[in-house]
Design an enzyme around this catalytic site. Structure first.
Site, mmCIF file in Angstrom:
data_model
loop_
_atom_site.group_PDB
_atom_site.id
_atom_site.type_symbol
_atom_site.label_atom_id
_atom_site.label_comp_id
_atom_site.label_asym_id
_atom_site.label_seq_id
_atom_site.Cartn_x
_atom_site.Cartn_y
_atom_site.Cartn_z
ATOM 1 N N ASN A 10 0.377 2.000 2.771
ATOM 2 C CA ASN A 10 1.152 0.767 2.921
ATOM 3 C C ASN A 10 2.253 0.782 1.869
ATOM 4 O O ASN A 10 1.987 0.589 0.690
ATOM 5 C CB ASN A 10 0.194 -0.432 2.725
ATOM 6 C CG ASN A 10 0.924 -1.757 2.640
ATOM 7 O OD1 ASN A 10 2.113 -1.846 2.975
ATOM 8 N ND2 ASN A 10 0.216 -2.789 2.203
ATOM 9 N N TRP A 11 3.472 1.029 2.338
ATOM 10 C CA TRP A 11 4.586 1.169 1.378
ATOM 11 C C TRP A 11 5.018 -0.165 0.795
ATOM 12 O O TRP A 11 5.803 -0.200 -0.154
ATOM 13 C CB TRP A 11 5.782 1.836 2.068
ATOM 14 C CG TRP A 11 5.562 3.295 2.379
ATOM 15 C CD1 TRP A 11 4.445 4.040 2.068
ATOM 16 C CD2 TRP A 11 6.458 4.180 3.059
ATOM 17 N NE1 TRP A 11 4.605 5.330 2.513
ATOM 18 C CE2 TRP A 11 5.837 5.445 3.128
ATOM 19 C CE3 TRP A 11 7.729 4.027 3.621
ATOM 20 C CZ2 TRP A 11 6.450 6.542 3.729
ATOM 21 C CZ3 TRP A 11 8.341 5.120 4.223
ATOM 22 C CH2 TRP A 11 7.700 6.364 4.273
ATOM 23 N N LYS A 12 4.603 -1.253 1.389
ATOM 24 C CA LYS A 12 5.040 -2.587 0.953
ATOM 25 C C LYS A 12 6.578 -2.636 0.924
ATOM 26 O O LYS A 12 7.214 -2.027 1.779
ATOM 27 C CB LYS A 12 4.399 -2.953 -0.381
ATOM 28 C CG LYS A 12 2.873 -2.783 -0.316
ATOM 29 C CD LYS A 12 2.137 -3.335 -1.497
ATOM 30 C CE LYS A 12 0.635 -3.080 -1.314
ATOM 31 N NZ LYS A 12 -0.170 -3.617 -2.393
ATOM 32 N N HIS A 96 -3.078 -9.078 5.320
ATOM 33 C CA HIS A 96 -3.087 -8.439 4.001
ATOM 34 C C HIS A 96 -3.147 -9.519 2.921
ATOM 35 O O HIS A 96 -2.558 -10.596 3.073
ATOM 36 C CB HIS A 96 -1.826 -7.584 3.836
ATOM 37 C CG HIS A 96 -1.871 -6.752 2.594
ATOM 38 N ND1 HIS A 96 -1.533 -7.266 1.365
ATOM 39 C CD2 HIS A 96 -2.274 -5.481 2.380
ATOM 40 C CE1 HIS A 96 -1.701 -6.324 0.443
ATOM 41 N NE2 HIS A 96 -2.156 -5.224 1.035
ATOM 42 N N GLU A 98 -1.659 -9.945 0.234
ATOM 43 C CA GLU A 98 -0.366 -10.459 -0.241
ATOM 44 C C GLU A 98 0.203 -11.483 0.741
ATOM 45 O O GLU A 98 0.852 -12.445 0.340
ATOM 46 C CB GLU A 98 0.601 -9.296 -0.501
ATOM 47 C CG GLU A 98 0.242 -8.591 -1.799
ATOM 48 C CD GLU A 98 0.539 -7.100 -1.834
ATOM 49 O OE1 GLU A 98 1.339 -6.616 -1.016
ATOM 50 O OE2 GLU A 98 -0.065 -6.411 -2.684
ATOM 51 N N GLU A 168 -10.458 -5.121 1.264
ATOM 52 C CA GLU A 168 -9.646 -4.961 0.060
ATOM 53 C C GLU A 168 -9.926 -6.116 -0.892
ATOM 54 O O GLU A 168 -9.350 -7.206 -0.729
ATOM 55 C CB GLU A 168 -8.157 -4.970 0.427
ATOM 56 C CG GLU A 168 -7.748 -3.876 1.387
ATOM 57 C CD GLU A 168 -6.259 -3.602 1.294
ATOM 58 O OE1 GLU A 168 -5.898 -2.511 0.860
ATOM 59 O OE2 GLU A 168 -5.462 -4.499 1.614
ATOM 60 N N GLY A 174 -3.493 -3.368 -6.610
ATOM 61 C CA GLY A 174 -2.369 -3.219 -7.530
ATOM 62 C C GLY A 174 -2.724 -3.471 -8.982
ATOM 63 O O GLY A 174 -1.842 -3.609 -9.820
ATOM 64 N N SER A 214 -6.351 -0.123 -5.308
ATOM 65 C CA SER A 214 -6.215 0.888 -6.361
ATOM 66 C C SER A 214 -6.862 2.232 -6.016
ATOM 67 O O SER A 214 -7.458 2.876 -6.877
ATOM 68 C CB SER A 214 -6.753 0.349 -7.690
ATOM 69 O OG SER A 214 -5.972 -0.762 -8.109
ATOM 70 N N GLY A 235 -1.990 1.553 -1.316
ATOM 71 C CA GLY A 235 -0.707 0.921 -1.616
ATOM 72 C C GLY A 235 0.108 1.777 -2.569
ATOM 73 O O GLY A 235 0.758 2.743 -2.176
ATOM 74 N N GLY A 236 0.028 1.443 -3.842
ATOM 75 C CA GLY A 236 0.842 2.095 -4.873
ATOM 76 C C GLY A 236 0.849 3.619 -4.813
ATOM 77 O O GLY A 236 1.904 4.256 -4.962
HETATM 78 P P1 PGA Z 1 -2.964 -0.724 -4.090
HETATM 79 O O1 PGA Z 1 -2.702 -1.613 -2.781
HETATM 80 O O2 PGA Z 1 -3.478 0.617 -3.583
HETATM 81 O O3 PGA Z 1 -1.646 -0.614 -4.763
HETATM 82 O O4 PGA Z 1 -3.990 -1.427 -4.904
HETATM 83 C C1 PGA Z 1 -3.587 -1.599 -1.706
HETATM 84 C C2 PGA Z 1 -3.089 -2.484 -0.609
HETATM 85 O O5 PGA Z 1 -2.428 -3.488 -0.920
HETATM 86 O O6 PGA Z 1 -3.335 -2.223 0.578
#
Ligand code: PGA
Length: 254
Positions: A10-12, A96, A98, A168, A174, A214, A235-236
């Site tokens: 997930n590139w966000k 998600h 966020e 998650e 993050g 993470s 994500g990251g």
């Molecule tokens: P993260 O994000 O790997 O940066 O913790 C995961 C996600 O939001 O799907």
């Protein structure tokens, strides 16, 4: 569970279009002939069409990071399921954390989005997870069950089978804090149990349950080794090709 691990990045709201296209090209080259794993990326909306061209024939799937619950209409600034489908998506992230916590998305809206995605044959990656407070108060299972129940309300068995569920924990996204493999597996087992009770064993077993929060090259192996973890939502560590490839490699060798 004997499934091929499904690793999704997930590139966000990251990367430029040029960087994204380059990433997708290299990812395709690196994964060529790698059949023991399924992989997907979720770029920002505005990259989808270009990235879809690059991914053609690569076996790598593409997901959108969000959709609106309506198919079209007066919703300024929103993007519909049909639009992302037309741009080449097979999957879409829904719910998600966020979106839930920064943009106020509630279970009923998420439920409507899941239904809309399924109605146009997009596979939802339905995200759930508890906050730190909720975990510390011992309410993880209660919260996860409520999100599942509300998110899946009115969705028939055949459609549930198509779902990917991403567990998650919000406190792990993050933050650099990962749930321990055992902590994650315990919640995954609980989710599988919920699905078994509601939809029966066969459907419960066919649903992919990913872990996210993470994920990095160093913790991939032990997470994916857990019996109930079928894949990872990253994500990251998915916006740098090198770390994403390391994660894919670590998940492939079991
Ligand atoms: P993260 O994000 O790997 O940066 O913790 C995961 C996600 O939001 O799907």
């Amino acid at each position: 569970m004997g499934k091929k691990p499904f690793i999704v990045g997930n590139w966000k709201m990251n990367l430029t279009l040029a960087e994204g296209v380059e990433f997708a090209k290299s990812l395709g080259n690196n994964l060529h002939g790698k059949n023991e794993i399924m992989c997907g990326i979720c770029p920002p909306f505005i990259f989808l069409k270009d990235i879809s061209k690059v991914l053609e024939g690569s076996g790598i799937c593409m997901g959108a990071q969000n959709i609106h619950s309506e198919i079209n209409g007066a919703y300024t600034g929103e993007i519909s399921a049909l639009m992302v489908k037309e741009a080449g998506c097979t999957h879409v992230l829904i719910g998600h954390s966020e979106r839930r916590h920064l943009f106020g998305e509630i279970d009923s809206f998420i439920n409507a989005k899941i239904k809309t995605a399924l109605s146009v044959n997009l596979k939802p990656i339905f995200c759930i997870g508890e906050t730190l407070n909720e975990r510390e108060e011992g309410r993880t299972k209660y919260v996860v069950k409520k999100q599942l129940k509300n998110g899946l309300m009115g969705i028939d068995n055949k459609c549930v089978e198509e779902l990917v569920i991403a567990y998650e924990p919000v406190w792990a996204i993050g933050t650099g804090k990962t749930a321990s493999p055992e902590q994650a597996n315990e919640v995954h087992s609980f989710i599988r149990g919920f699905l078994t009770d509601e939809y029966g064993k066969d459907i419960a077993n066919s649903v992919y349950i990913q872990y996210g929060g993470s994920v990095k090259p160093e913790n991939t192996k032990e997470l994916i080794a857990q019996t109930e973890i079928d894949g990872l939502l990253v994500g990251g560590a998915s916006i740098k090709l090198e770390s994403f490839l390391k994660i894919i490699d670590a998940a492939s060798i079991q």
